[in-house]
Design a protein around this motif. Structure first.
Motif, mmCIF file in Angstrom:
data_model
loop_
_atom_site.group_PDB
_atom_site.id
_atom_site.type_symbol
_atom_site.label_atom_id
_atom_site.label_comp_id
_atom_site.label_asym_id
_atom_site.label_seq_id
_atom_site.Cartn_x
_atom_site.Cartn_y
_atom_site.Cartn_z
ATOM 1 N N ALA A 88 0.909 -1.216 -0.061
ATOM 2 C CA ALA A 88 -0.119 -0.070 0.010
ATOM 3 C C ALA A 88 0.984 1.158 -0.056
ATOM 4 C CB ALA A 88 -0.964 -0.072 1.050
ATOM 5 N N GLU A 89 1.963 1.438 0.540
ATOM 6 C CA GLU A 89 3.009 2.373 0.611
ATOM 7 C C GLU A 89 3.216 2.852 -0.822
ATOM 8 O OE1 GLU A 89 5.017 3.303 3.638
ATOM 9 O OE2 GLU A 89 3.670 2.287 4.869
ATOM 10 N N ASN A 90 3.307 1.973 -1.916
ATOM 11 C CA ASN A 90 3.522 2.426 -3.163
ATOM 12 C C ASN A 90 2.357 2.916 -4.103
ATOM 13 O OD1 ASN A 90 6.317 1.740 -2.550
ATOM 14 N ND2 ASN A 90 6.033 -0.328 -3.072
ATOM 15 N N ILE A 91 0.961 2.729 -3.687
ATOM 16 C CA ILE A 91 -0.081 3.286 -4.355
ATOM 17 C C ILE A 91 -0.091 4.766 -4.421
ATOM 18 C CG2 ILE A 91 -2.662 3.236 -4.693
ATOM 19 C CD1 ILE A 91 -2.799 0.430 -3.057
ATOM 20 N N LYS A 92 0.179 5.100 -5.712
ATOM 21 C CA LYS A 92 0.154 6.469 -5.980
ATOM 22 C C LYS A 92 -1.394 6.996 -5.943
ATOM 23 C CE LYS A 92 1.740 9.781 -9.329
ATOM 24 N NZ LYS A 92 2.704 9.777 -10.714
ATOM 25 N N LYS A 93 -2.169 6.582 -6.984
ATOM 26 C CA LYS A 93 -3.619 7.007 -7.016
ATOM 27 C C LYS A 93 -4.429 6.078 -7.389
ATOM 28 C CE LYS A 93 -6.211 10.498 -9.627
ATOM 29 N NZ LYS A 93 -7.271 10.400 -8.488
ATOM 30 N N ILE A 94 -5.564 5.755 -6.734
ATOM 31 C CA ILE A 94 -6.566 4.918 -7.313
ATOM 32 C C ILE A 94 -7.247 5.725 -8.300
ATOM 33 C CG2 ILE A 94 -8.497 3.495 -6.689
ATOM 34 C CD1 ILE A 94 -7.501 3.209 -3.688
ATOM 35 N N THR A 107 -21.293 -10.633 -8.194
ATOM 36 C CA THR A 107 -20.826 -9.362 -8.312
ATOM 37 C C THR A 107 -19.133 -9.459 -8.411
ATOM 38 O OG1 THR A 107 -22.651 -8.336 -6.841
ATOM 39 C CG2 THR A 107 -20.665 -7.063 -7.083
ATOM 40 N N TYR A 108 -18.598 -8.744 -9.080
ATOM 41 C CA TYR A 108 -17.203 -8.528 -9.430
ATOM 42 C C TYR A 108 -16.654 -7.038 -8.908
ATOM 43 C CZ TYR A 108 -17.247 -13.097 -11.378
ATOM 44 O OH TYR A 108 -17.632 -14.416 -11.729
ATOM 45 N N ILE A 109 -15.574 -6.844 -8.424
ATOM 46 C CA ILE A 109 -15.006 -5.573 -8.229
ATOM 47 C C ILE A 109 -13.778 -5.424 -9.057
ATOM 48 C CG2 ILE A 109 -14.209 -3.951 -6.530
ATOM 49 C CD1 ILE A 109 -17.340 -4.843 -6.024
ATOM 50 N N GLN A 110 -13.510 -4.079 -9.709
ATOM 51 C CA GLN A 110 -12.565 -3.905 -10.547
ATOM 52 C C GLN A 110 -11.831 -2.646 -9.942
ATOM 53 O OE1 GLN A 110 -12.962 -1.486 -13.992
ATOM 54 N NE2 GLN A 110 -11.866 -2.694 -15.169
ATOM 55 N N ILE A 111 -10.554 -2.696 -9.351
ATOM 56 C CA ILE A 111 -9.979 -1.544 -8.890
ATOM 57 C C ILE A 111 -8.651 -1.186 -9.904
ATOM 58 C CG2 ILE A 111 -8.421 -0.468 -7.072
ATOM 59 C CD1 ILE A 111 -10.153 -2.183 -5.060
ATOM 60 N N ILE A 112 -8.685 0.089 -10.275
ATOM 61 C CA ILE A 112 -7.481 0.313 -11.204
ATOM 62 C C ILE A 112 -6.676 1.590 -10.398
ATOM 63 C CG2 ILE A 112 -6.837 1.606 -13.628
ATOM 64 C CD1 ILE A 112 -9.460 0.266 -14.610
ATOM 65 N N PHE A 113 -5.391 1.230 -10.368
ATOM 66 C CA PHE A 113 -4.563 2.299 -9.699
ATOM 67 C C PHE A 113 -3.162 2.499 -10.385
ATOM 68 C CE2 PHE A 113 -4.560 -2.073 -8.070
ATOM 69 C CZ PHE A 113 -3.216 -2.294 -7.674
ATOM 70 N N GLU A 114 -2.484 3.404 -9.870
ATOM 71 C CA GLU A 114 -1.266 3.687 -10.235
ATOM 72 C C GLU A 114 -0.210 3.513 -8.947
ATOM 73 O OE1 GLU A 114 -0.667 7.477 -12.049
ATOM 74 O OE2 GLU A 114 -2.611 7.353 -12.942
ATOM 75 N N MET A 115 0.981 2.959 -9.584
ATOM 76 C CA MET A 115 2.054 2.736 -8.313
ATOM 77 C C MET A 115 3.041 3.802 -8.506
ATOM 78 S SD MET A 115 0.998 -0.067 -6.910
ATOM 79 C CE MET A 115 2.319 -0.643 -5.947
ATOM 80 N N THR A 116 4.073 3.984 -7.258
ATOM 81 C CA THR A 116 4.787 4.958 -7.461
ATOM 82 C C THR A 116 6.083 4.373 -7.859
ATOM 83 O OG1 THR A 116 5.299 4.428 -5.212
ATOM 84 C CG2 THR A 116 4.027 6.427 -5.678
#
Length: 116
Positions: A88-94, A107-116
């Protein structure tokens, strides 16, 4: 669980159901510092997921367990999804958190995020 192009909004075999509003994503991002404390406080359920990377983004698509469907606050489940593969320390932005359903009404969940 094998879906193609899970980074897209329209995933073949799933129906788009909705997404978390930007304010909800911001609140969730602000709570990520306690991501790994969750494991100490609450036993995580095993769940099916699919992980993918494209460009500078990462995508997780996971099936929502029945017991989590009934809860209004899905934040602990989102944290559990991220806890499986991500520091989690490296998650830049969800970028987005989206809901999907299949023909069996799972039900399915999709999470798209950027890493540092």
């Amino acid at each position: 669980m094998k879906f193609e192009n899970i980074q897209q909004k329209n995933i073949k075999g799933l129906d788009f159901f909705g997404e978390v509003v930007p304010e909800g994503i911001a609140r969730f991002e602000s709570s990520l510092q306690d991501l790994f404390l969750l494991a100490e406080d609450e036993e995580l359920q095993a769940f099916e997921n699919q992980f993918d990377e494209y460009k500078n983004k990462k995508v997780i698509l996971a099936k929502l367990p029945e017991e989590s469907k009934k809860k209004n606050n899905k934040s602990p489940y989102f944290k559990a999804m991220l806890q499986e593969d991500i520091d989690a320390e490296n998650i830049k932005k969800i970028e987005s958190i989206r809901y999907y359903t299949d023909q069996q009404r799972d039900t399915y969940i999709q999470i798209i995020f950027e890493m540092t």
